[in-house]
Enzyme design. Structure first.
Site, PDB file in Angstrom:
ATOM      1  N   LYS A  15       0.660  -1.404  -0.087  1.00  0.00           N
ATOM      2  CA  LYS A  15       0.034   0.045   0.164  1.00  0.00           C
ATOM      3  C   LYS A  15       0.748   1.330   0.092  1.00  0.00           C
ATOM      4  CE  LYS A  15      -2.422  -0.239   3.986  1.00  0.00           C
ATOM      5  NZ  LYS A  15      -1.655  -1.094   4.800  1.00  0.00           N
ATOM      6  N   ARG A  42      -8.959   2.216   9.285  1.00  0.00           N
ATOM      7  CA  ARG A  42      -8.519   1.051   9.787  1.00  0.00           C
ATOM      8  C   ARG A  42      -9.458   0.002  10.358  1.00  0.00           C
ATOM      9  NH1 ARG A  42      -3.055   1.537   9.196  1.00  0.00           N
ATOM     10  NH2 ARG A  42      -1.627   0.258  10.359  1.00  0.00           N
ATOM     11  N   ARG A  78      11.617  -5.968   4.990  1.00  0.00           N
ATOM     12  CA  ARG A  78      11.515  -4.449   4.809  1.00  0.00           C
ATOM     13  C   ARG A  78      12.607  -3.705   5.589  1.00  0.00           C
ATOM     14  NH1 ARG A  78       5.712  -1.548   5.632  1.00  0.00           N
ATOM     15  NH2 ARG A  78       5.924  -2.367   7.870  1.00  0.00           N
ATOM     16  N   ARG A 138      11.941  -1.688  11.069  1.00  0.00           N
ATOM     17  CA  ARG A 138      10.919  -0.958  11.922  1.00  0.00           C
ATOM     18  C   ARG A 138      10.739  -1.661  12.943  1.00  0.00           C
ATOM     19  NH1 ARG A 138       5.572   0.912   8.417  1.00  0.00           N
ATOM     20  NH2 ARG A 138       4.603  -0.037  10.281  1.00  0.00           N
ATOM     21  N   ARG A 180      -0.329  -7.539  14.182  1.00  0.00           N
ATOM     22  CA  ARG A 180      -0.887  -6.382  13.306  1.00  0.00           C
ATOM     23  C   ARG A 180      -1.971  -7.203  12.248  1.00  0.00           C
ATOM     24  NH1 ARG A 180       4.584  -4.527  11.277  1.00  0.00           N
ATOM     25  NH2 ARG A 180       3.420  -3.096   9.990  1.00  0.00           N
TER      26      ARG A 180
HETATM   27  P1  AMP Z   1       1.657   1.821   9.506  1.00  0.00           P
HETATM   28  O1  AMP Z   1       2.734   2.402   9.031  1.00  0.00           O
HETATM   29  O2  AMP Z   1       0.125   2.113   8.469  1.00  0.00           O
HETATM   30  O3  AMP Z   1       1.707   0.016   9.409  1.00  0.00           O
HETATM   31  O4  AMP Z   1       1.063   2.162  10.870  1.00  0.00           O
HETATM   32  C1  AMP Z   1       2.053   1.893  12.028  1.00  0.00           C
HETATM   33  C2  AMP Z   1       1.282   1.733  13.383  1.00  0.00           C
HETATM   34  O5  AMP Z   1       0.493   2.875  13.576  1.00  0.00           O
HETATM   35  C3  AMP Z   1      -0.043   0.740  13.260  1.00  0.00           C
HETATM   36  O6  AMP Z   1       0.436  -0.456  13.778  1.00  0.00           O
HETATM   37  C4  AMP Z   1      -0.936   1.340  14.302  1.00  0.00           C
HETATM   38  O7  AMP Z   1      -0.499   1.379  15.802  1.00  0.00           O
HETATM   39  C5  AMP Z   1      -0.912   2.664  14.214  1.00  0.00           C
HETATM   40  N1  AMP Z   1      -1.552   3.474  13.012  1.00  0.00           N
HETATM   41  C6  AMP Z   1      -1.648   3.712  11.894  1.00  0.00           C
HETATM   42  N2  AMP Z   1      -2.692   4.061  11.244  1.00  0.00           N
HETATM   43  C7  AMP Z   1      -3.660   3.847  12.404  1.00  0.00           C
HETATM   44  C8  AMP Z   1      -5.192   4.167  12.210  1.00  0.00           C
HETATM   45  N3  AMP Z   1      -5.786   4.555  10.979  1.00  0.00           N
HETATM   46  N4  AMP Z   1      -5.727   3.822  13.426  1.00  0.00           N
HETATM   47  C9  AMP Z   1      -5.059   3.389  14.406  1.00  0.00           C
HETATM   48  N5  AMP Z   1      -3.886   3.255  14.550  1.00  0.00           N
HETATM   49  C10 AMP Z   1      -3.040   3.437  13.401  1.00  0.00           C
END
Ligand code: AMP
Length: 209
Positions: A16, A88, A122, A155, A166
């Site tokens: 994504k 989400r 990654r 990360r 996740r």
């Molecule tokens: P990502 O980089 O999109 O994988 O997001 C990293 C982390 O940020 C996730 O594992 C969540 O803990 C938090 N996060 C990102 N987007 C959201 C969202 N829309 N709602 C809640 N937590 C989020």
């Protein structure tokens, strides 16, 4: 007409983020990633960052109100966007609908083994944010960013246990109701995210026309 208010849905590791960057540049609209926005809040030790950090470290969703407020501010006044990582869950989808209409929602589909394989490989540049994959898009020199030569890092939430959480807690449990929500609004398109970056990109472009 090409859609300009775009939401990308899909499990972590489905590409994504990579596709969001390319699609946003193609459309000339901002790429808005709630994960990136939250990581920057954490890095700057803001009140929001301090509230969000524990949830992120555990692989859980940050509470909806915190993320909704952040996204509301970011979206205000923009006429197009590629949203990556928001909504989400169904509650966030409903909140988003109160802020803006959405022209198209792309759902990137990928199986669990491939998600884990990709996320474990990654690497990210802590300086410029460029994302690499040791298998499919490695840096030219071992573990160094091609652009700024900074040492790449993993990360902190890309460890096997947090990846599993996740997928289960954030994705598998939440995706069904969101798909139904957007299917009813006739904006949902399914994308097979198994292929290489270029072929997935082309499929995504076609789905926006
Ligand atoms: P990502 O980089 O999109 O994988 O997001 C990293 C982390 O940020 C996730 O594992 C969540 O803990 C938090 N996060 C990102 N987007 C959201 C969202 N829309 N709602 C809640 N937590 C989020």
């Amino acid at each position: 007409m090409t859609a300009r208010r775009i939401v990308l849905l899909g499990p972590p590791g489905s590409g994504k983020g990579t596709q969001a960057v390319r699609l946003a540049a193609w459309l000339g609209v901002p790429h808005i990633s709630t994960g990136d926005l939250l990581r920057s809040e954490v890095q700057n030790r803001t009140t929001l960052g301090l509230q969000a950090q524990g949830f992120m470290d555990r692989g859980e969703l940050v509470p909806d109100q915190l993320v909704a407020e952040m996204i509301r501010k970011r979206i205000e006044g923009v006429t197009g966007f590629v949203l990556d990582g928001f909504p989400r869950n169904i509650n966030q989808a409903k909140i988003l609908e109160t802020v803006t209409a959405v022209d198209r929602v792309l759902h990137f589909q990928l199986n669990r083994e491939e998600i884990i394989r990709r996320l474990s490989a990654r690497r990210v540049c802590p300086q410029c944010g460029h994302v690499y994959n040791l298998i499919s898009s490695p840096p030219q020199h071992d573990n160094l960013c091609d652009t700024c030569k900074t040492l790449l890092v993993q990360r902190s939430d890309d460890t096997p246990e947090v990846i599993e959480r996740r997928i289960d807690v954030q994705y598998a449990r939440e995706i069904g109701p969101m798909l139904e929500f957007y299917r009813k609004r006739n904006v949902l398109r399914e994308i097979d995210a198994q292929g290489d970056i270029e072929s997935v990109y082309q499929a995504a472009q076609r789905a926006l026309e």
